[in-house]
Design a protein around this motif. Structure first.
Motif, mmCIF file in Angstrom:
data_model
loop_
_atom_site.group_PDB
_atom_site.id
_atom_site.type_symbol
_atom_site.label_atom_id
_atom_site.label_comp_id
_atom_site.label_asym_id
_atom_site.label_seq_id
_atom_site.Cartn_x
_atom_site.Cartn_y
_atom_site.Cartn_z
ATOM 1 N N VAL A 181 0.909 -1.125 -0.129
ATOM 2 C CA VAL A 181 0.045 0.058 0.101
ATOM 3 C C VAL A 181 1.225 1.124 0.237
ATOM 4 C CG1 VAL A 181 -1.516 1.699 1.483
ATOM 5 C CG2 VAL A 181 -1.607 -1.127 0.978
ATOM 6 N N SER A 182 1.667 1.304 0.556
ATOM 7 C CA SER A 182 3.080 2.154 1.323
ATOM 8 C C SER A 182 3.053 2.783 -0.692
ATOM 9 C CB SER A 182 4.221 2.008 2.059
ATOM 10 O OG SER A 182 5.145 3.219 1.899
ATOM 11 N N ALA A 183 4.312 1.174 -1.507
ATOM 12 C CA ALA A 183 4.375 1.515 -2.697
ATOM 13 C C ALA A 183 3.676 2.132 -3.447
ATOM 14 C CB ALA A 183 5.315 0.181 -3.224
ATOM 15 N N LEU A 184 2.219 1.989 -3.066
ATOM 16 C CA LEU A 184 1.115 2.515 -4.415
ATOM 17 C C LEU A 184 1.028 4.157 -3.895
ATOM 18 C CD1 LEU A 184 -1.502 -0.165 -4.149
ATOM 19 C CD2 LEU A 184 0.228 -0.138 -6.540
ATOM 20 N N GLY A 185 1.280 4.854 -2.706
ATOM 21 C CA GLY A 185 2.208 6.006 -3.120
ATOM 22 C C GLY A 185 0.562 6.423 -1.802
ATOM 23 N N PHE A 186 0.477 5.777 -1.256
ATOM 24 C CA PHE A 186 -1.091 6.192 0.263
ATOM 25 C C PHE A 186 0.242 6.257 1.106
ATOM 26 C CE2 PHE A 186 -3.832 3.584 -3.251
ATOM 27 C CZ PHE A 186 -4.952 4.203 -3.168
ATOM 28 N N ASP A 187 0.258 7.421 2.436
ATOM 29 C CA ASP A 187 0.342 7.309 3.712
ATOM 30 C C ASP A 187 0.224 6.650 3.907
ATOM 31 O OD1 ASP A 187 1.605 8.206 5.575
ATOM 32 O OD2 ASP A 187 1.606 10.363 5.281
ATOM 33 N N ILE A 188 0.624 5.828 4.766
ATOM 34 C CA ILE A 188 0.341 4.584 5.806
ATOM 35 C C ILE A 188 0.461 5.270 6.923
ATOM 36 C CG2 ILE A 188 1.454 2.664 7.649
ATOM 37 C CD1 ILE A 188 0.038 2.129 4.675
ATOM 38 N N GLY A 189 0.851 6.719 6.850
ATOM 39 C CA GLY A 189 1.594 6.756 8.873
ATOM 40 C C GLY A 189 -0.032 7.752 8.605
ATOM 41 N N ARG A 190 -0.547 8.721 8.208
ATOM 42 C CA ARG A 190 -1.598 9.637 8.142
ATOM 43 C C ARG A 190 -2.981 8.636 8.086
ATOM 44 N NH1 ARG A 190 -2.330 13.799 3.442
ATOM 45 N NH2 ARG A 190 -0.711 14.336 4.669
ATOM 46 N N LEU A 191 -2.979 7.159 7.307
ATOM 47 C CA LEU A 191 -4.317 6.157 7.245
ATOM 48 C C LEU A 191 -3.669 5.522 8.803
ATOM 49 C CD1 LEU A 191 -6.615 3.991 5.969
ATOM 50 C CD2 LEU A 191 -3.744 2.609 5.532
ATOM 51 N N PHE A 192 -3.013 5.356 9.611
ATOM 52 C CA PHE A 192 -2.861 4.682 10.632
ATOM 53 C C PHE A 192 -3.748 5.998 12.096
ATOM 54 C CE2 PHE A 192 0.042 1.225 10.214
ATOM 55 C CZ PHE A 192 -0.454 0.675 9.475
ATOM 56 N N MET A 193 -3.091 7.026 10.947
ATOM 57 C CA MET A 193 -3.885 8.481 12.137
ATOM 58 C C MET A 193 -5.350 8.289 12.250
ATOM 59 S SD MET A 193 -3.156 11.958 12.180
ATOM 60 C CE MET A 193 -1.017 11.807 12.602
ATOM 61 N N VAL A 194 -5.752 8.138 11.011
ATOM 62 C CA VAL A 194 -7.564 8.032 10.724
ATOM 63 C C VAL A 194 -8.227 7.090 11.762
ATOM 64 C CG1 VAL A 194 -9.279 8.014 8.879
ATOM 65 C CG2 VAL A 194 -6.889 9.700 8.933
ATOM 66 N N VAL A 195 -7.626 6.078 11.838
ATOM 67 C CA VAL A 195 -7.614 4.625 11.691
ATOM 68 C C VAL A 195 -7.808 4.978 13.421
ATOM 69 C CG1 VAL A 195 -7.345 1.843 12.552
ATOM 70 C CG2 VAL A 195 -7.676 3.263 10.191
ATOM 71 N N PHE A 196 -6.616 4.656 14.059
ATOM 72 C CA PHE A 196 -6.995 5.202 15.404
ATOM 73 C C PHE A 196 -7.701 6.476 15.924
ATOM 74 C CE2 PHE A 196 -4.739 6.807 19.428
ATOM 75 C CZ PHE A 196 -4.742 5.330 20.212
ATOM 76 N N GLY A 197 -8.125 7.946 15.516
ATOM 77 C CA GLY A 197 -8.760 9.123 15.797
ATOM 78 C C GLY A 197 -10.440 8.198 15.883
ATOM 79 N N MET A 198 -10.249 7.499 14.450
ATOM 80 C CA MET A 198 -11.887 6.897 14.371
ATOM 81 C C MET A 198 -11.812 5.997 15.534
ATOM 82 S SD MET A 198 -13.098 4.293 11.323
ATOM 83 C CE MET A 198 -12.810 5.002 10.362
ATOM 84 N N GLY A 199 -11.054 4.598 15.707
ATOM 85 C CA GLY A 199 -11.667 3.858 17.177
ATOM 86 C C GLY A 199 -11.739 4.736 18.420
ATOM 87 N N VAL A 200 -10.737 6.236 18.690
ATOM 88 C CA VAL A 200 -11.003 6.802 20.035
ATOM 89 C C VAL A 200 -12.589 7.525 19.852
ATOM 90 C CG1 VAL A 200 -9.918 9.331 20.793
ATOM 91 C CG2 VAL A 200 -8.830 7.217 20.011
ATOM 92 N N ALA A 201 -13.136 8.215 18.938
ATOM 93 C CA ALA A 201 -14.002 8.051 18.081
ATOM 94 C C ALA A 201 -15.120 7.661 18.619
ATOM 95 C CB ALA A 201 -14.446 9.250 16.802
#
Length: 289
Positions: A181-201
């Protein structure tokens, strides 16, 4: 035991199950995708409840309190991931456990400093303060039905995001093939930040809507964390579907356990977990290794 009484207890069990699903789905989402054991998940539930109480007292409106408090908890989750959790991805689970346990201590102490040790209550919104007749004598609170409806709506939205959107596709791919996924150009760090924020919410929102029926008190997230881990283990770690089924089982088992076996009610939920694990050690919908 009358039919109306059975119906009321079943509704209570389902409503509790829906609430557990909101908390457990965030827990299993973070662990299943990010591989992070978040012991502070219950503390975020408590934060949501306290913010709902404080803003409701300040604004005089529970609905407005939810609208203000929810974005704050999302920002809190994003900040915790960015400045704490992000440094633990390449480390073992012991570091994650120690860090998130430290978060529990910090959030609990901040709660005591800011809000004290008193037990607080939130008044049920006037539009939801009524009751629905069940049978000739008994009634059921409208607000408890609202909790179930709200949880179903959030669960449906979560399903659509994870299964039907581009973001969900990337999240699912990132859970098993991070490098690709990272090699395809997606920012894994930002993706994980969204997931964690979603879990906390999800955890915080569960605490907000549960506050009018369960009160707001110090350490209220500790019990919900333990039960949520039971739900995740029963359903299978990393499975949203498993979290839903596990939450329903635990909610109904806990409710009827308190009714039928008051002296041993605390054992019923763990007995259900033990039976499931004897049958399927990986949980109902967990991946086999």
């Amino acid at each position: 035991m009358s039919l109306s009484y059975v119906l009321i207890q079943t509704l209570n069990g389902v409503q509790y199950g829906f609430l557990l699903f909101l908390v457990a789905s965030g827990l299993t989402l973070v662990f299943g995708i990010m591989g992070v054991i978040n012991l502070a998940h219950g503390a975020f539930y408590m934060v949501g409840a306290y913010l709902a109480w404080w803003f409701a007292a300040w604004t005089g409106s529970f609905s407005l309190a939810l609208l203000i408090a929810l974005p704050i908890t999302v920002l809190l989750g994003l900040a915790v991931e960015r400045f704490g959790i992000r440094f633990l991805y390449e480390r073992d689970h012991l570091h994650q456990v120690l860090f998130t346990y430290g978060l529990i201590l910090i959030l609990n102490e901040l709660q005591r400093v800011l809000f004290g040790n008193d037990v607080h209550g939130i008044q049920t919104p006037p539009l939801l303060a009524g009751a629905v007749p069940i049978g000739e004598v008994q009634t059921y609170p409208v607000y408890r039905l609202f909790i179930s409806v709200a949880c179903v709506a959030v669960a449906g939205a979560l399903y659509l995001v994870i299964q039907r959107t581009r973001l969900g596709m990337v999240i699912r791919a990132g859970s098993t093939h991070r490098e690709m996924v990272s090699a395809l150009g997606f920012d894994i760090g930002r993706l994980f930040m969204v997931v964690f924020g979603m879990g906390v919410a999800l955890a915080a929102f569960a605490g907000m809507i549960a506050a009018p029926v369960s009160t707001v008190y110090p350490g209220m997230g500790d019990h919900i964390l333990i039960i949520s881990f039971v739900v995740v283990v029963i359903g299978g770690i990393g499975s949203i579907k498993g979290a839903f089924v596990g939450a329903m089982l635990v909610g109904i088992a806990d409710t009827y356990g308190r009714v039928l076996l008051p002296a041993g009610a605390g054992v019923v939920v763990y007995a259900v977990m033990a039976l499931v694990l004897l049958w399927r050690p990986q949980g109902l919908f967990g991946r086999t290794t």
